[in-house]
Design a protein around this motif. Sequence first.
Motif, PDB file in Angstrom:
ATOM      1  N   GLY A   1     -21.578  -1.348  -6.845  1.00 19.86           N
ATOM      2  CA  GLY A   1     -20.440  -0.466  -7.067  1.00 19.86           C
ATOM      3  C   GLY A   1     -19.618  -0.926  -8.251  1.00 19.86           C
ATOM      4  N   LEU A   2     -18.760  -0.005  -8.746  1.00 19.83           N
ATOM      5  CA  LEU A   2     -17.959  -0.295  -9.931  1.00 19.83           C
ATOM      6  C   LEU A   2     -16.827  -1.264  -9.616  1.00 19.83           C
ATOM      7  CD1 LEU A   2     -17.592   0.562 -12.931  1.00 19.83           C
ATOM      8  CD2 LEU A   2     -15.913   2.210 -12.112  1.00 19.83           C
ATOM      9  N   VAL A   3     -16.154  -1.053  -8.500  1.00 17.15           N
ATOM     10  CA  VAL A   3     -15.029  -1.903  -8.125  1.00 17.15           C
ATOM     11  C   VAL A   3     -15.541  -3.085  -7.318  1.00 17.15           C
ATOM     12  CG1 VAL A   3     -12.819  -2.023  -6.934  1.00 17.15           C
ATOM     13  CG2 VAL A   3     -13.499   0.105  -8.084  1.00 17.15           C
ATOM     14  N   GLN A   4     -15.465  -4.259  -7.900  1.00 21.23           N
ATOM     15  CA  GLN A   4     -15.929  -5.477  -7.239  1.00 21.23           C
ATOM     16  C   GLN A   4     -14.831  -6.533  -7.355  1.00 21.23           C
ATOM     17  OE1 GLN A   4     -19.836  -6.642  -8.647  1.00 21.23           O
ATOM     18  NE2 GLN A   4     -20.371  -4.539  -9.051  1.00 21.23           N
ATOM     19  N   PRO A   5     -13.936  -6.593  -6.385  1.00 23.75           N
ATOM     20  CA  PRO A   5     -12.841  -7.560  -6.450  1.00 23.75           C
ATOM     21  C   PRO A   5     -13.368  -8.982  -6.544  1.00 23.75           C
ATOM     22  CG  PRO A   5     -12.479  -5.935  -4.711  1.00 23.75           C
ATOM     23  CD  PRO A   5     -13.882  -5.752  -5.188  1.00 23.75           C
ATOM     24  N   ALA A   6     -12.621  -9.801  -7.249  1.00 25.42           N
ATOM     25  CA  ALA A   6     -12.994 -11.206  -7.396  1.00 25.42           C
ATOM     26  C   ALA A   6     -12.343 -12.025  -6.291  1.00 25.42           C
ATOM     27  CB  ALA A   6     -12.561 -11.716  -8.770  1.00 25.42           C
ATOM     28  N   ALA A   7     -12.913 -13.187  -6.037  1.00 25.21           N
ATOM     29  CA  ALA A   7     -12.409 -14.043  -4.963  1.00 25.21           C
ATOM     30  C   ALA A   7     -10.988 -14.502  -5.237  1.00 25.21           C
ATOM     31  CB  ALA A   7     -13.335 -15.245  -4.786  1.00 25.21           C
ATOM     32  N   GLU A   8     -10.619 -14.603  -6.511  1.00 19.52           N
ATOM     33  CA  GLU A   8      -9.274 -15.075  -6.847  1.00 19.52           C
ATOM     34  C   GLU A   8      -8.232 -13.963  -6.843  1.00 19.52           C
ATOM     35  OE1 GLU A   8     -11.543 -14.366 -10.724  1.00 19.52           O
ATOM     36  OE2 GLU A   8     -11.915 -15.295  -8.756  1.00 19.52           O
ATOM     37  N   ASP A   9      -8.621 -12.707  -6.643  1.00 24.08           N
ATOM     38  CA  ASP A   9      -7.673 -11.598  -6.599  1.00 24.08           C
ATOM     39  C   ASP A   9      -6.777 -11.709  -5.363  1.00 24.08           C
ATOM     40  OD1 ASP A   9      -8.653 -10.521  -8.915  1.00 24.08           O
ATOM     41  OD2 ASP A   9      -9.965  -9.081  -7.920  1.00 24.08           O
ATOM     42  N   PRO A  10      -5.511 -11.265  -5.464  1.00 25.52           N
ATOM     43  CA  PRO A  10      -4.595 -11.331  -4.319  1.00 25.52           C
ATOM     44  C   PRO A  10      -5.126 -10.560  -3.114  1.00 25.52           C
ATOM     45  CG  PRO A  10      -3.402 -10.837  -6.342  1.00 25.52           C
ATOM     46  CD  PRO A  10      -4.851 -10.728  -6.667  1.00 25.52           C
TER      47      PRO A  10
ATOM     48  N   GLY B   1      -7.538   2.578  18.110  1.00 23.49           N
ATOM     49  CA  GLY B   1      -8.616   3.262  17.396  1.00 23.49           C
ATOM     50  C   GLY B   1      -8.516   3.131  15.890  1.00 23.49           C
ATOM     51  N   GLY B   2      -7.515   2.404  15.414  1.00 25.71           N
ATOM     52  CA  GLY B   2      -7.361   2.194  13.985  1.00 25.71           C
ATOM     53  C   GLY B   2      -8.064   0.934  13.522  1.00 25.71           C
ATOM     54  N   LEU B   3      -7.738   0.495  12.294  1.00 27.55           N
ATOM     55  CA  LEU B   3      -8.371  -0.688  11.707  1.00 27.55           C
ATOM     56  C   LEU B   3      -7.326  -1.563  11.029  1.00 27.55           C
ATOM     57  CD1 LEU B   3     -11.465   0.955   9.926  1.00 27.55           C
ATOM     58  CD2 LEU B   3     -11.530  -0.433  12.013  1.00 27.55           C
ATOM     59  N   ARG B   4      -7.573  -2.847  11.067  1.00 27.39           N
ATOM     60  CA  ARG B   4      -6.797  -3.801  10.260  1.00 27.39           C
ATOM     61  C   ARG B   4      -7.714  -4.239   9.134  1.00 27.39           C
ATOM     62  NH1 ARG B   4      -2.347  -7.297  11.030  1.00 27.39           N
ATOM     63  NH2 ARG B   4      -2.468  -9.223   9.801  1.00 27.39           N
ATOM     64  N   ILE B   5      -7.427  -3.787   7.919  1.00 29.12           N
ATOM     65  CA  ILE B   5      -8.324  -3.951   6.774  1.00 29.12           C
ATOM     66  C   ILE B   5      -7.769  -5.013   5.838  1.00 29.12           C
ATOM     67  CG2 ILE B   5      -9.427  -2.783   4.833  1.00 29.12           C
ATOM     68  CD1 ILE B   5      -8.983  -0.145   6.386  1.00 29.12           C
ATOM     69  N   THR B   6      -8.605  -5.973   5.494  1.00 29.80           N
ATOM     70  CA  THR B   6      -8.249  -7.010   4.526  1.00 29.80           C
ATOM     71  C   THR B   6      -9.064  -6.778   3.266  1.00 29.80           C
ATOM     72  OG1 THR B   6      -7.807  -8.597   6.303  1.00 29.80           O
ATOM     73  CG2 THR B   6      -8.118  -9.481   4.080  1.00 29.80           C
ATOM     74  N   LEU B   7      -8.377  -6.631   2.142  1.00 30.82           N
ATOM     75  CA  LEU B   7      -9.066  -6.377   0.876  1.00 30.82           C
ATOM     76  C   LEU B   7      -8.408  -7.168  -0.240  1.00 30.82           C
ATOM     77  CD1 LEU B   7      -7.027  -4.234  -0.751  1.00 30.82           C
ATOM     78  CD2 LEU B   7      -7.960  -2.651   0.924  1.00 30.82           C
ATOM     79  N   ARG B   8      -9.062  -7.185  -1.382  1.00 28.99           N
ATOM     80  CA  ARG B   8      -8.544  -7.888  -2.551  1.00 28.99           C
ATOM     81  C   ARG B   8      -8.487  -6.926  -3.730  1.00 28.99           C
ATOM     82  NH1 ARG B   8      -8.386 -13.325  -1.754  1.00 28.99           N
ATOM     83  NH2 ARG B   8      -9.496 -14.089   0.101  1.00 28.99           N
ATOM     84  N   THR B   9      -7.460  -7.092  -4.563  1.00 26.22           N
ATOM     85  CA  THR B   9      -7.320  -6.243  -5.737  1.00 26.22           C
ATOM     86  C   THR B   9      -6.572  -6.999  -6.821  1.00 26.22           C
ATOM     87  OG1 THR B   9      -6.288  -4.214  -6.616  1.00 26.22           O
ATOM     88  CG2 THR B   9      -5.232  -5.234  -4.713  1.00 26.22           C
ATOM     89  N   PRO B  10      -6.965  -6.847  -8.091  1.00 30.59           N
ATOM     90  CA  PRO B  10      -6.248  -7.520  -9.172  1.00 30.59           C
ATOM     91  C   PRO B  10      -4.857  -6.934  -9.409  1.00 30.59           C
ATOM     92  CG  PRO B  10      -7.945  -6.081 -10.055  1.00 30.59           C
ATOM     93  CD  PRO B  10      -8.137  -6.106  -8.569  1.00 30.59           C
ATOM     94  N   ASP B  11      -4.607  -5.732  -8.868  1.00 30.48           N
ATOM     95  CA  ASP B  11      -3.322  -5.053  -9.078  1.00 30.48           C
ATOM     96  C   ASP B  11      -2.799  -4.522  -7.741  1.00 30.48           C
ATOM     97  OD1 ASP B  11      -1.111  -3.819 -10.121  1.00 30.48           O
ATOM     98  OD2 ASP B  11      -2.197  -2.108 -10.968  1.00 30.48           O
TER      99      ASP B  11
ATOM    100  N   VAL C   1       0.738  -4.315   5.534  1.00 34.60           N
ATOM    101  CA  VAL C   1       1.277  -5.391   6.362  1.00 34.60           C
ATOM    102  C   VAL C   1       1.673  -6.595   5.509  1.00 34.60           C
ATOM    103  CG1 VAL C   1       0.765  -6.993   8.252  1.00 34.60           C
ATOM    104  CG2 VAL C   1      -0.080  -4.633   8.341  1.00 34.60           C
ATOM    105  N   SER C   2       0.812  -6.976   4.593  1.00 35.53           N
ATOM    106  CA  SER C   2       1.100  -8.109   3.716  1.00 35.53           C
ATOM    107  C   SER C   2       0.369  -7.910   2.383  1.00 35.53           C
ATOM    108  CB  SER C   2       0.651  -9.423   4.383  1.00 35.53           C
ATOM    109  OG  SER C   2      -0.760  -9.470   4.501  1.00 35.53           O
ATOM    110  N   PRO C   3       0.892  -8.543   1.322  1.00 31.96           N
ATOM    111  CA  PRO C   3       2.044  -9.447   1.290  1.00 31.96           C
ATOM    112  C   PRO C   3       3.360  -8.720   1.551  1.00 31.96           C
ATOM    113  CG  PRO C   3       1.276  -8.984  -0.928  1.00 31.96           C
ATOM    114  CD  PRO C   3       0.264  -8.377  -0.002  1.00 31.96           C
ATOM    115  N   ALA C   4       4.372  -9.477   2.007  1.00 29.36           N
ATOM    116  CA  ALA C   4       5.641  -8.872   2.404  1.00 29.36           C
ATOM    117  C   ALA C   4       6.305  -8.129   1.258  1.00 29.36           C
ATOM    118  CB  ALA C   4       6.566  -9.968   2.953  1.00 29.36           C
ATOM    119  N   ALA C   5       6.231  -8.696   0.051  1.00 31.85           N
ATOM    120  CA  ALA C   5       6.883  -8.045  -1.093  1.00 31.85           C
ATOM    121  C   ALA C   5       6.271  -6.671  -1.363  1.00 31.85           C
ATOM    122  CB  ALA C   5       6.769  -8.932  -2.330  1.00 31.85           C
TER     123      ALA C   5
END
Length: 362
Positions: free
Chosen positions: A239-248, A276-286, A304-308
């Motif tokens: 896929g085109l969007v491939q977050p990096a491990a160092e992304d927030p 019936g929902g989901l708690r999704i953890t993802l990474r993004t440079p922005d 949910v997070s980050p708080a800011a």
Amino acid sequence: MAGKPVRPVNAIDQTRRMLSLVTYLRERPGARVEDVARAFGITEDELVSDLDVLPMCGTSFRGGDLLDIDTDGERIWWHNPAALGADAAEPLRLAADEATALLVAARAVATLPGLRESDRQALLRATAKVETSAGEAAGASSRLSVTFESEGGVFADVDRAISERRRLWIRYYSPARDEVTEREIDPIRLVSVGHTYVEAWCRRSEARRTFRLDRVAEIRILDEPSAPPEVELRDLSEGLVQPAAEDPEVVVEVGPGGRWVAEYYPHDSADELPDGGLRITLRTPDPASLRRLALRLGRDGRIVSPAALADSARQAAREALAAYDGIEAAGARDGAQTLSGAGARPGTGAADGQHDRQERAL
């Protein structure tokens, strides 16, 4: 093995090279990888990338008709070179709808701006041969036409800039920030993953960026040479969007109506919630770009997070609601002023107003 290719890759030139590669390998069984790469003026990794594509090509998709080519890293072996022999190929037969689609597409591509004249003439000659063979289907196709929108012109300019190794100036719309920016970019390659993109080195951000062609509002080819720094081309098979491990890291909780987020956004995990929902953890440079996702989800999800970022999304939602409240308040004031003005007309009291209503009723 040699490093990854770093110079711009042109899709048309790559296709030409692969066609020549088929003939070259057929005549040289067991050819050495380094010799073939040197003969074609490419890196060994570029060659291996071509070899990964060739087994998906052939006279048909039936067993034995696809090219059986592989490499052990040192030599290249073609196990069924007879697959392209004159005796192996059956005459091509197109159904009426297939011939119509092919002819319409060929005529449309021939009108693309920026297409090399030699390629255009070759395409027109091939189209004429198909028309002769298609018979009545050719007549049906002549009543159909396809017009390419602005993306076609942008594609042609990008393709030309890559071929001539020239820099581009673009005005680009970024939906994440809802703004149009001007940039100078050194194009690296065109890629198609759902939409068509140009991967380039952006001189504004001094980083590699990917731009979707249908979001380019304006484009110019500059006289400056394109000189992107040496970068490792990404494998886009995932896929085109491939977050990096160092992304927030961002955590989003969605209800049943927001489960689609896990299908459209690459994520590290998606844990089931009791409702019936989901708690999704993802990474993004922005991370700020996810504010728009939060607004789109509405009651179906929240950050949910980050708080800011969660606070920023809440503030954006408050501002949006306040804007609607302001419109409703202004409408109420206008209505009140209209009623007040009607009641303040000289010489009109309650009795006069009732008399007017009776006259209108009559």
